[in-house]
Enzyme design. Structure first.
Site, mmCIF file in Angstrom:
data_model
loop_
_atom_site.group_PDB
_atom_site.id
_atom_site.type_symbol
_atom_site.label_atom_id
_atom_site.label_comp_id
_atom_site.label_asym_id
_atom_site.label_seq_id
_atom_site.Cartn_x
_atom_site.Cartn_y
_atom_site.Cartn_z
ATOM 1 N N GLU A 17 0.873 -1.175 0.000
ATOM 2 C CA GLU A 17 0.000 0.000 0.000
ATOM 3 C C GLU A 17 0.911 1.226 0.000
ATOM 4 O OE1 GLU A 17 -2.820 -0.362 3.200
ATOM 5 O OE2 GLU A 17 -3.553 -2.308 2.483
ATOM 6 N N HIS A 106 -3.413 3.907 5.158
ATOM 7 C CA HIS A 106 -3.704 2.705 4.372
ATOM 8 C C HIS A 106 -4.333 3.047 3.026
ATOM 9 C CE1 HIS A 106 -3.109 -0.616 7.358
ATOM 10 N NE2 HIS A 106 -3.188 0.418 8.196
ATOM 11 N N GLU A 167 -7.835 5.708 5.397
ATOM 12 C CA GLU A 167 -7.976 4.666 4.361
ATOM 13 C C GLU A 167 -8.461 5.338 3.083
ATOM 14 O OE1 GLU A 167 -7.536 0.869 3.213
ATOM 15 O OE2 GLU A 167 -8.107 0.871 5.331
#
Length: 302
Positions: A17, A106, A167
């Site tokens: 990631e 993330h 995220e």
């Protein structure tokens, strides 16, 4: 509530990631982007060996290794389990942490946009959600708190007194996208700004309440008795993260042409739809309920 004095920004918890990894590298080159008047902030590269191997992890998902019981278990000694113990020593120890706030960065392959994931409940988190939503209206607030004591949480960010996940997607594994990286940077900056204003008791007027999505459970792809996949996520659901699914709506398309409908009793909102990292467990998506977070005006003590 005590002021927040130490903030850790973590990238590379999952080695493929890339946004979080490249963002903390930028912050290391430009530390002035992190610093605020009332606290010290620094960066941590969580899983460098997985990144070097261009993998999510080598032996086990690092972001599932932070229960106190697991950290204290000497038989948990593979690479990620050992790395979790090192990180706990740096940020924690969990239950008596050195770090007041952990921001874990993330990416997802799902079409979720910029999402602030709150891993526990409380007034600080609700105010943070209200501030981020005010400054970044496109942000989605997700609540993944399961009301466990912090010691029983598995996530890396729960090593701190407070912990959140930024995220952002969609972004393929092992790829960078400018828009995704910029959204991650913007949300991280808003979190840092909020923390400084919170410490100095100078928060602006926040919205009384914000819309959020609370995790309920995950559902798997249809498989046969041998565990072979029988179908895929329905095209009407694909890329529709946080859009409503009603009872009877098709959610899977089988390879033989059949459609499978959602059999729940109430409307739900999917996230992590068709997330590539979850295919090893045949997870198709997470299901959430829509909730309203009340933004309470709580201040830190002097």
């Amino acid at each position: 509530m005590q002021p927040i004095q130490q903030v850790a920004i973590v990238g590379g918890t999952h080695g493929n990631e890339f946004s979080g990894i490249y963002l903390i590298r930028q912050y290391q080159r430009q530390p002035e982007l992190l610093q605020r008047q009332s606290f010290h902030a620094w960066t941590l590269f969580a899983n460098p060996q997985a990144h070097s191997a261009n993998k999510r992890y080598l032996d086990a998902d690092l972001n599932r290794q932070f229960r106190r019981e697991d950290l204290d278990n000497p038989s948990h000694s593979n690479y990620e389990q050992s790395r979790a113990k090192v990180i706990d020593a740096v940020l924690g120890p969990k239950g008596n942490p050195k770090v007041d706030l952990v921001i874990d960065l993330h990416n997802t392959t799902s079409n979720m946009g910029p999402v602030l994931i709150l891993t526990q409940a409380g007034d600080f988190y609700n105010q943070l959600a209200g501030y981020v939503k005010m400054k970044m209206p496109e942000a989605v607030i997700s609540c993944d708190e399961d009301h466990l004591p912090a010691e029983e949480h598995k996530l890396l960010c729960t090593t701190g007194r407070y912990g959140v996940i930024v995220e952002v997607g969609p972004q393929p594994q092992s790829v960078l996208r400018q828009d995704v990286l910029e959204q991650m940077h913007s949300m991280t900056q808003h979190i840092l700004d909020f923390t400084d204003l919170y410490n100095r008791q100078q928060l602006p007027e926040l919205p009384a309440a914000v819309e959020a999505y609370r995790y309920l459970h995950s559902i798997t792809l249809p498989v046969n008795e041998q565990g072979e996949r029988l179908g895929m996520v329905h095209k009407n659901v694909q890329d529709q993260d946080f859009k409503p699914i009603k009872p009877g709506d098709p959610i899977f398309k089988l390879f033989d042409g059949q459609e499978l409908a959602y059999e729940g009793q109430s409307e739900v909102y999917p996230s992590f739809i068709n997330e590539a990292a979850y295919y090893d467990n045949n997870l198709a998506m997470s299901l959430n309920e829509k909730i309203i977070l009340q933004v309470a005006p709580v201040r830190p003590s002097e």
